[in-house]
Design a protein around this motif. Structure first.
Motif, PDB file in Angstrom:
ATOM      1  N   VAL A  30      -5.347   2.237  -7.550  1.00 20.76           N
ATOM      2  CA  VAL A  30      -6.045   1.073  -8.112  1.00 20.76           C
ATOM      3  C   VAL A  30      -5.201   0.439  -9.213  1.00 20.76           C
ATOM      4  N   ARG A  31      -4.622   1.265 -10.082  1.00 24.78           N
ATOM      5  CA  ARG A  31      -3.788   0.742 -11.181  1.00 24.78           C
ATOM      6  C   ARG A  31      -2.564   0.016 -10.643  1.00 24.78           C
TER       7      ARG A  31
ATOM      8  N   ALA B 188      -6.553   8.033  -6.217  1.00 27.78           N
ATOM      9  CA  ALA B 188      -7.307   6.774  -6.153  1.00 27.78           C
ATOM     10  C   ALA B 188      -7.136   5.968  -7.435  1.00 27.78           C
TER      11      ALA B 188
ATOM     12  N   ARG C  85      -2.116  -1.314  -7.592  1.00 28.22           N
ATOM     13  CA  ARG C  85      -2.483  -2.506  -6.829  1.00 28.22           C
ATOM     14  C   ARG C  85      -3.005  -3.635  -7.709  1.00 28.22           C
ATOM     15  N   ARG C  86      -3.286  -3.365  -8.981  1.00 33.18           N
ATOM     16  CA  ARG C  86      -3.716  -4.403  -9.921  1.00 33.18           C
ATOM     17  C   ARG C  86      -2.535  -5.292 -10.324  1.00 33.18           C
TER      18      ARG C  86
ATOM     19  N   TRP D  94       0.827  -1.201   0.000  1.00 34.27           N
ATOM     20  CA  TRP D  94       0.000   0.000   0.000  1.00 34.27           C
ATOM     21  C   TRP D  94       0.866   1.258   0.000  1.00 34.27           C
TER      22      TRP D  94
END
Length: 166
Positions: free
Chosen positions: A58-59, A54, A61-62, A9
């Motif tokens: 998201v990108r 955000a 963590r994909r 994270w």
């Protein structure tokens, strides 16, 4: 054994955090130059920055790093890299953006496939992947901070050639 890791994270937020701040500052300067009210500038800057952050998180963590007994598979945004433990060369500390320390593993060879993070086949692997050596390097520290204590460390030890004596 198969273990799949996602980027930490802290790395995901770091990846977008600096850009979000720069984006907000640029917007504020432009809005002030155009004579927009201060309250509106602040609200829009915060909303745009948080939305941008955000989307980046998201990108990032994909992406995934899958570790098996024989190989590692790093799924990046636009391509997938597969490296075999038998081809492991070394691990060196590096810094992302010159600030964030991570360990990077180097392999003598890797297999690159044009498959994006959503699993869709792309037309080709971007040429800069080969130019910068990303086809045989895995930023293991992006996924696991203390990989030496994880199964990855055991696999490196097991598959590394014995040290040569002087």
């Amino acid at each position: 054994m198969q273990i799949t890791y996602r980027p930490r994270w802290s790395i995901a937020f770091f990846s977008g955090g600096i850009s979000a701040v720069v984006f907000a500052l640029a917007y504020c300067l432009l809005a002030i130059a155009l004579g927009q009210p201060a309250g509106l500038i602040a609200v829009v800057a915060v909303v745009l920055s948080v939305t941008y952050l955000a989307l980046v998180v998201v990108r990032v963590r994909r992406r995934t790093l899958t570790v098996t007994e024989d190989r590692m598979i790093a799924q990046r945004d636009a391509y997938r890299v597969t490296v075999n433990w038998a081809d492991f060369v070394d691990a060196q500390p590096k810094r992302i953006g010159g600030l964030y320390p991570v360990d990077v593993m180097t392999f003598s060879v890797g297999i690159v496939e044009p498959i994006d993070a959503k699993g869709h086949r792309r037309k080709a692997v971007p040429p800069e992947v080969y130019e910068i050596g990303a086809d045989r390097r895995i930023q293991v520290g992006v996924y696991v901070s203390d990989w030496h204590m994880e199964p990855i460390g055991e696999l490196v030890t097991r598959h590394s050639p014995p040290a040569k004596s002087a």
